[in-house]
Scaffold this active site. Structure first.
Site, PDB file in Angstrom:
ATOM      1  N   ARG A 123     -44.154 -43.173  14.198  1.00 51.89           N
ATOM      2  CA  ARG A 123     -45.408 -43.212  14.968  1.00 51.89           C
ATOM      3  C   ARG A 123     -45.865 -41.813  15.403  1.00 51.89           C
ATOM      4  O   ARG A 123     -47.009 -41.658  15.836  1.00 51.89           O
ATOM      5  CB  ARG A 123     -45.263 -44.127  16.183  1.00 51.89           C
ATOM      6  CG  ARG A 123     -45.127 -45.591  15.784  1.00 51.89           C
ATOM      7  CD  ARG A 123     -45.297 -46.544  16.958  1.00 51.89           C
ATOM      8  NE  ARG A 123     -45.489 -47.909  16.499  1.00 51.89           N
ATOM      9  CZ  ARG A 123     -44.515 -48.823  16.400  1.00 51.89           C
ATOM     10  NH1 ARG A 123     -43.286 -48.521  16.737  1.00 51.89           N
ATOM     11  NH2 ARG A 123     -44.777 -50.034  15.968  1.00 51.89           N
TER      12      ARG A 123
ATOM     13  N   MET B 257     -38.446 -49.603   8.524  1.00 45.26           N
ATOM     14  CA  MET B 257     -39.815 -50.035   8.240  1.00 45.26           C
ATOM     15  C   MET B 257     -40.535 -48.992   7.378  1.00 45.26           C
ATOM     16  O   MET B 257     -41.770 -48.995   7.292  1.00 45.26           O
ATOM     17  CB  MET B 257     -40.577 -50.284   9.539  1.00 45.26           C
ATOM     18  CG  MET B 257     -39.923 -51.406  10.360  1.00 45.26           C
ATOM     19  SD  MET B 257     -41.067 -52.250  11.451  1.00 45.26           S
ATOM     20  CE  MET B 257     -41.605 -50.907  12.487  1.00 45.26           C
TER      21      MET B 257
ATOM     22  N   GLN C 227     -42.449 -58.403  14.687  1.00 44.29           N
ATOM     23  CA  GLN C 227     -42.109 -57.568  15.840  1.00 44.29           C
ATOM     24  C   GLN C 227     -43.306 -56.795  16.381  1.00 44.29           C
ATOM     25  O   GLN C 227     -43.169 -56.019  17.316  1.00 44.29           O
ATOM     26  CB  GLN C 227     -40.950 -56.631  15.516  1.00 44.29           C
ATOM     27  CG  GLN C 227     -41.273 -55.484  14.577  1.00 44.29           C
ATOM     28  CD  GLN C 227     -40.014 -54.733  14.178  1.00 44.29           C
ATOM     29  OE1 GLN C 227     -39.189 -55.220  13.429  1.00 44.29           O
ATOM     30  NE2 GLN C 227     -39.852 -53.523  14.690  1.00 44.29           N
TER      31      GLN C 227
ATOM     32  N   VAL D 231     -32.155 -38.199  16.090  1.00 40.70           N
ATOM     33  CA  VAL D 231     -32.513 -36.957  15.392  1.00 40.70           C
ATOM     34  C   VAL D 231     -33.853 -36.485  15.953  1.00 40.70           C
ATOM     35  O   VAL D 231     -34.786 -37.284  16.119  1.00 40.70           O
ATOM     36  CB  VAL D 231     -32.605 -37.191  13.871  1.00 40.70           C
ATOM     37  CG1 VAL D 231     -32.993 -35.912  13.146  1.00 40.70           C
ATOM     38  CG2 VAL D 231     -31.274 -37.729  13.350  1.00 40.70           C
TER      39      VAL D 231
ATOM     40  N   HIS E 248     -38.300 -40.555   7.693  1.00 44.03           N
ATOM     41  CA  HIS E 248     -38.179 -39.178   8.185  1.00 44.03           C
ATOM     42  C   HIS E 248     -36.704 -38.840   8.322  1.00 44.03           C
ATOM     43  O   HIS E 248     -35.840 -39.669   7.975  1.00 44.03           O
ATOM     44  CB  HIS E 248     -38.943 -39.026   9.509  1.00 44.03           C
ATOM     45  CG  HIS E 248     -38.572 -40.048  10.543  1.00 44.03           C
ATOM     46  ND1 HIS E 248     -37.302 -40.159  11.075  1.00 44.03           N
ATOM     47  CD2 HIS E 248     -39.295 -41.048  11.123  1.00 44.03           C
ATOM     48  CE1 HIS E 248     -37.259 -41.141  11.943  1.00 44.03           C
ATOM     49  NE2 HIS E 248     -38.461 -41.717  11.983  1.00 44.03           N
ATOM     50  N   GLU E 249     -36.406 -37.675   8.835  1.00 48.71           N
ATOM     51  CA  GLU E 249     -35.014 -37.219   8.920  1.00 48.71           C
ATOM     52  C   GLU E 249     -34.127 -38.167   9.730  1.00 48.71           C
ATOM     53  O   GLU E 249     -32.921 -38.226   9.498  1.00 48.71           O
ATOM     54  CB  GLU E 249     -34.946 -35.818   9.523  1.00 48.71           C
ATOM     55  CG  GLU E 249     -35.047 -34.698   8.521  1.00 48.71           C
ATOM     56  CD  GLU E 249     -33.978 -34.785   7.421  1.00 48.71           C
ATOM     57  OE1 GLU E 249     -34.377 -34.790   6.241  1.00 48.71           O
ATOM     58  OE2 GLU E 249     -32.773 -34.866   7.731  1.00 48.71           O
ATOM     59  N   GLY E 250     -34.707 -38.887  10.690  1.00 44.82           N
ATOM     60  CA  GLY E 250     -33.918 -39.855  11.459  1.00 44.82           C
ATOM     61  C   GLY E 250     -33.363 -40.933  10.534  1.00 44.82           C
ATOM     62  O   GLY E 250     -32.151 -41.181  10.476  1.00 44.82           O
ATOM     63  N   HIS E 251     -34.271 -41.541   9.748  1.00 47.47           N
ATOM     64  CA  HIS E 251     -33.835 -42.569   8.790  1.00 47.47           C
ATOM     65  C   HIS E 251     -32.838 -41.983   7.784  1.00 47.47           C
ATOM     66  O   HIS E 251     -31.841 -42.619   7.439  1.00 47.47           O
ATOM     67  CB  HIS E 251     -35.021 -43.104   7.989  1.00 47.47           C
ATOM     68  CG  HIS E 251     -36.112 -43.720   8.811  1.00 47.47           C
ATOM     69  ND1 HIS E 251     -37.368 -43.159   8.922  1.00 47.47           N
ATOM     70  CD2 HIS E 251     -36.149 -44.862   9.543  1.00 47.47           C
ATOM     71  CE1 HIS E 251     -38.123 -43.933   9.667  1.00 47.47           C
ATOM     72  NE2 HIS E 251     -37.426 -44.971  10.068  1.00 47.47           N
TER      73      HIS E 251
HETATM   74  P1  AMP Z   1     -37.830 -47.921  12.086  1.00 44.14           P
HETATM   75  O1  AMP Z   1     -38.229 -47.631  10.672  1.00 44.14           O
HETATM   76  O2  AMP Z   1     -38.622 -47.164  13.107  1.00 44.14           O
HETATM   77  O3  AMP Z   1     -37.728 -49.404  12.369  1.00 44.14           O
HETATM   78  O4  AMP Z   1     -36.351 -47.372  12.251  1.00 44.14           O
HETATM   79  C1  AMP Z   1     -35.322 -47.757  11.367  1.00 44.14           C
HETATM   80  C2  AMP Z   1     -34.007 -47.270  11.898  1.00 44.14           C
HETATM   81  O5  AMP Z   1     -34.038 -45.854  12.007  1.00 44.14           O
HETATM   82  C3  AMP Z   1     -33.686 -47.795  13.304  1.00 44.14           C
HETATM   83  O6  AMP Z   1     -32.303 -48.077  13.377  1.00 44.14           O
HETATM   84  C4  AMP Z   1     -34.063 -46.639  14.177  1.00 44.14           C
HETATM   85  O7  AMP Z   1     -33.363 -46.605  15.399  1.00 44.14           O
HETATM   86  C5  AMP Z   1     -33.654 -45.479  13.313  1.00 44.14           C
HETATM   87  N1  AMP Z   1     -34.344 -44.264  13.731  1.00 44.14           N
HETATM   88  C6  AMP Z   1     -35.682 -44.097  13.884  1.00 44.14           C
HETATM   89  N2  AMP Z   1     -35.952 -42.862  14.353  1.00 44.14           N
HETATM   90  C7  AMP Z   1     -34.754 -42.245  14.537  1.00 44.14           C
HETATM   91  C8  AMP Z   1     -34.351 -40.971  15.016  1.00 44.14           C
HETATM   92  N3  AMP Z   1     -35.244 -40.063  15.422  1.00 44.14           N
HETATM   93  N4  AMP Z   1     -33.037 -40.694  15.063  1.00 44.14           N
HETATM   94  C9  AMP Z   1     -32.121 -41.617  14.664  1.00 44.14           C
HETATM   95  N5  AMP Z   1     -32.433 -42.830  14.210  1.00 44.14           N
HETATM   96  C10 AMP Z   1     -33.731 -43.152  14.137  1.00 44.14           C
END
Ligand code: AMP
Length: 281
Positions: free
Chosen positions: A189, A31, A62, A178, A35-38
């Site tokens: 968020r 979405m 959602q 991450v 960040h580093e997770g993405h």
């Molecule tokens: P979102 O943009 O929040 O819908 O997340 C997109 C994708 O990134 C989803 O598969 C999330 O699970 C993943 N994601 C978000 N935050 C993290 C994180 N901290 N570590 C790993 N994956 C993440």
């Protein structure tokens, strides 16, 4: 140069070209507010696939009415630059009408235990929105592999169930959570938190890690593990737990003892901001 496709027709054409070149397709749905997770998901896709597509789409279905859909952070040019640097070949950033054409009337809904617990009852319609958008995106992108974070653990299981049930020819690849240096799970968020709330939020992962340490030391009783996490989290008055539960890591059935792979999952409010986190035991 990473292209940005805004329409279904454009993205289909560019992906068809990559396919014709014999490339496998990796897909990372997001979405935005990257960040580093993405970026870790994108790097993983880069390492494993010939052509990497990242979508940036704040999915209206959602969000509950009155939730943060309108104020969800959006910055396409900064996101596109980050995704490109992490190895994305193509960004798909559709308008809402591309994914939900006027007059559409089809939802995809997983039912049963996976959606009836944890976040499900607290966010009515949320997972239906997630599976609906992912089914549509999967049909558009037709990837070989799609990457999902374990941070949203319940979502990962729900998506896997949908992919199995609808026979999508697609492998779902889970990627570990991450975290920030103080342990807080990265999340778009987190940007809503005030500096004090941001500091307080670290107690969530500290609590989960305390339970994980007890588990490593041999504790198997669910009540004792949950209590170990709560003792840490409840020291922080700015944090209000919504749930903290220990469940089977595949079925999400509640566990009294950890005699198989399990997930300790929580949701909490830090001020007005709802955060989730989990650890796998
Ligand atoms: P979102 O943009 O929040 O819908 O997340 C997109 C994708 O990134 C989803 O598969 C999330 O699970 C993943 N994601 C978000 N935050 C993290 C994180 N901290 N570590 C790993 N994956 C993440």
């Amino acid at each position: 140069m990473t292209g940005i496709a805004k329409t279904v027709a454009q993205v289909r054409e560019l992906i068809a070209k990559a396919r014709a070149d014999g490339k496998s397709i990796g897909f990372v749905p997001t979405m935005g507010a990257l960040h580093e997770g993405h970026l870790t998901l994108i790097r993983r896709a880069r390492a494993e696939c010939g052509h990497v597509v990242a979508s940036i789409f704040v999915n209206p279905t959602q969000f509950a009415p009155g939730a943060d859909f309108e104020k969800y952070p959006r910055d396409l040019s900064s996101d596109a630059a980050k995704a490109q640097a992490a190895g994305a070949d193509l960004i798909f950033a559709p308008a809402v009408e591309e994914i939900y054409p006027p007059g559409d009337n089809t939802f995809v809904e997983v039912t049963g235990q996976l959606v009836d617990c944890l976040c499900g009852p607290h966010r009515p319609g949320h997972f239906r929105g997630v599976t609906t958008v992912c089914a549509r995106l999967f049909n558009i992108v037709q990837a070989d592999r799609a990457y999902f974070g374990e941070k949203d653990y319940q979502q990962l299981l729900v998506i896997k169930q949908m992919v199995r049930d609808l026979r999508f020819p697609l492998e779902i690849v889970p990627v570990p959570t991450v975290r920030e240096p103080d342990g807080l799970a990265m999340s778009s968020r987190n940007a809503y938190l005030s500096p004090e709330e941001r500091k307080a939020a670290a107690v969530l992962s500290r609590g989960l890690f305390a339970a994980r340490d007890r588990f490593a030391a041999g504790e198997r009783d669910a009540g004792a593990l949950i209590a170990a996490a709560k003792r840490v989290i409840e020291t922080e008055p700015q944090v209000k737990l919504q749930y903290l539960e220990l469940r089977d890591a595949e079925t999400l059935e509640e566990l009294k003892r950890v005699d198989r792979r399990a997930v300790l999952a929580l949701a909490a409010f830090v001020g007005q901001t709802r955060l989730i986190d989990n650890v796998i035991l």
